[in-house]
Design an enzyme around this catalytic site. Structure first.
Site, PDB file in Angstrom:
ATOM      1  N   GLY A 126       0.822  -1.214   0.000  1.00  0.00           N
ATOM      2  CA  GLY A 126       0.000   0.000   0.000  1.00  0.00           C
ATOM      3  C   GLY A 126       0.851   1.257   0.000  1.00  0.00           C
ATOM      4  O   GLY A 126       0.502   2.253   0.616  1.00  0.00           O
ATOM      5  N   ALA A 127       1.968   1.203  -0.733  1.00  0.00           N
ATOM      6  CA  ALA A 127       2.943   2.298  -0.659  1.00  0.00           C
ATOM      7  C   ALA A 127       2.627   3.435  -1.624  1.00  0.00           C
ATOM      8  O   ALA A 127       3.406   4.368  -1.737  1.00  0.00           O
ATOM      9  CB  ALA A 127       4.340   1.761  -0.934  1.00  0.00           C
ATOM     10  N   GLY A 146      -0.600   7.905   1.298  1.00  0.00           N
ATOM     11  CA  GLY A 146      -0.703   8.005   2.760  1.00  0.00           C
ATOM     12  C   GLY A 146       0.539   7.556   3.510  1.00  0.00           C
ATOM     13  O   GLY A 146       1.669   7.832   3.106  1.00  0.00           O
ATOM     14  N   TYR A 184     -13.396  -3.283  10.386  1.00  0.00           N
ATOM     15  CA  TYR A 184     -12.002  -2.843  10.461  1.00  0.00           C
ATOM     16  C   TYR A 184     -11.422  -3.188  11.831  1.00  0.00           C
ATOM     17  O   TYR A 184     -10.318  -3.723  11.940  1.00  0.00           O
ATOM     18  CB  TYR A 184     -11.963  -1.329  10.225  1.00  0.00           C
ATOM     19  CG  TYR A 184     -10.595  -0.702  10.298  1.00  0.00           C
ATOM     20  CD1 TYR A 184      -9.700  -0.835   9.245  1.00  0.00           C
ATOM     21  CD2 TYR A 184     -10.201   0.041  11.410  1.00  0.00           C
ATOM     22  CE1 TYR A 184      -8.445  -0.245   9.298  1.00  0.00           C
ATOM     23  CE2 TYR A 184      -8.946   0.630  11.464  1.00  0.00           C
ATOM     24  CZ  TYR A 184      -8.075   0.484  10.414  1.00  0.00           C
ATOM     25  OH  TYR A 184      -6.836   1.060  10.469  1.00  0.00           O
TER      26      TYR A 184
END
Ligand SMILES: *[C@@H]1O[C@H](CO)[C@@H](O)[C@H](O)[C@H]1NC(C)=O
Ligand SMILES: *[C@@H]1O[C@H](CO)[C@@H](O)[C@H](O)[C@H]1NC(C)=O
Ligand SMILES: *[C@@H]1O[C@H](CO)[C@@H](O)[C@H](O)[C@H]1NC(C)=O
Length: 321
Positions: A49-50, A53, A204
């Site tokens: 997820g680079a 954010g 989550y």
């Protein structure tokens, strides 16, 4: 002077602004990555997820330290943009983009296969990617999508890369959990999308609990190998994790967030601390708060018997297909 004049008096404006600044500063961690001199030349790191954010700032930090960095992203367009930005900002051309969809075990396996074929070593793995607020959906593998993306995918990926990490030891695995795990519950039917309530961050919260539980069990299994595994809370950060929430909710979060939440750059600090700091060398099976302090996670996350069971169930679920 009417009460309205008093209410609007500059003293209030100034003191409110000062208070906001103090609150904002307090959100900063106590450890400063810029003051940490660890160099990562000759080391290889993967950050999931680079493309955006927190993940992007973690990758940026590793690239600055000279690491070979692999950005594991789902979107080619966004991943390519991040790759370009990180290369430009750091002057490190040894940064690469590999696509992976963590919600799909097949995609995770293909990604891991490529890593095992192409990389001689792996010293840092940061499981950062995560989703929040997704509506109910069952993946092709038969899992609830948030569980697949936040827990089963990263769990499988980590296990597939373990041998490479062991042969590269010392090596560190950092998994981003969240303080939200405290409100999570363990119900193994959740993995298949049963017994779940979809209210804001409920799902989550459950997934973040499983992150810590399995990381702790992994740390036990890795004892003596030179590979450490820890979980971190990045802090409450307004990031892309919110992208599946309604527009109004995102606006509200962003407004509150301006004063009270961390920026993605600040949110990256506890993960970087865990992955590169000298102070955290050899520490394993622990949970770090967003200010980089070692704290105890919720009781469920410390239940060793539950951890053994959870790990075995996840192994079974991810090995079948
Ligand atoms: C999820 O966790 C957060 C943080 O602990 C909490 O504020 C929130 O209420 C939890 N959500 C649910 C639905 O339990
Ligand atoms: C759902 O939760 C209830 C209460 O915890 C449990 O008895 C039931 O077996 C669960 N459902 C499934 C499908 O596991
Ligand atoms: C690792 O092994 C040592 C010695 O066998 C033991 O004292 C320690 O508690 C173990 N640590 C973990 C995280 O299991």
């Amino acid at each position: 002077m009417s009460w309205l004049d008093i209410l609007w008096h500059p003293v209030w404006a100034v003191s409110t602004a000062l208070l906001a600044v103090v609150v904002r500063l307090q959100r900063r961690g106590h450890w400063d990555p810029r003051a940490c001199e660890t160099q990562l030349r000759g080391k290889t790191a993967i950050v999931t997820g680079a493309n955006t954010g927190i993940g992007k700032f973690i990758a940026l930090d590793f690239a600055r330290r000279g690491a070979r960095v692999i950005l594991a992203c789902r979107s080619e367009a966004r991943g390519t943009a991040a790759l370009k930005e990180i290369r430009e900002k750091t002057g490190n051309s040894d940064v690469h983009l590999h696509l992976v969809d963590l919600s799909s075990l097949k995609s995770v396996r293909e990604f891991a296969k490529r890593i095992l074929e192409e990389e001689k070593a792996l010293h840092i793995l940061v499981n950062n990617a995560g989703v929040s607020g997704l509506p109910r959906k069952i993946t092709n593998d038969g899992f609830e999508i948030s569980f697949a993306t936040n827990h089963l995918g990263p769990f499988h990926l980590t296990n597939l890369l373990l041998d490479l990490m062991k042969s590269s030891a010392p090596a560190r695995i950092v998994t981003l959990s969240s303080v939200n795990h405290k409100k999570g519950q363990v119900d193994f039917s959740h993995f298949k999308g049963e017994n779940l309530t979809y209210f804001m961050d409920t799902v989550y919260n459950h997934t973040k609990l499983h992150n810590i539980i399995c990381t702790n069990e992994l740390a036990c299994r890795l004892n003596g190998t030179g590979v450490t595994a820890n979980s971190v809370h990045p802090g409450i950060v307004v990031t892309e994790v919110l992208r599946h929430y309604p527009f109004s909710m995102r606006c509200l979060f962003n407004l509150i967030g301006f004063f009270f939440f961390k920026s993605p750059e600040e949110g990256a600090v506890s993960s970087i601390y865990c992955a590169v700091a000298e102070e955290t060398e050899g520490i394993t099976g622990k949970y770090f708060d967003s200010d980089c302090s070692l704290v105890l996670p919720a009781p469920l996350a410390r239940d060793a018997a539950l951890a053994v069971k959870d790990f075995e169930i996840c192994e079974r679920l991810t090995s079948k297909l």
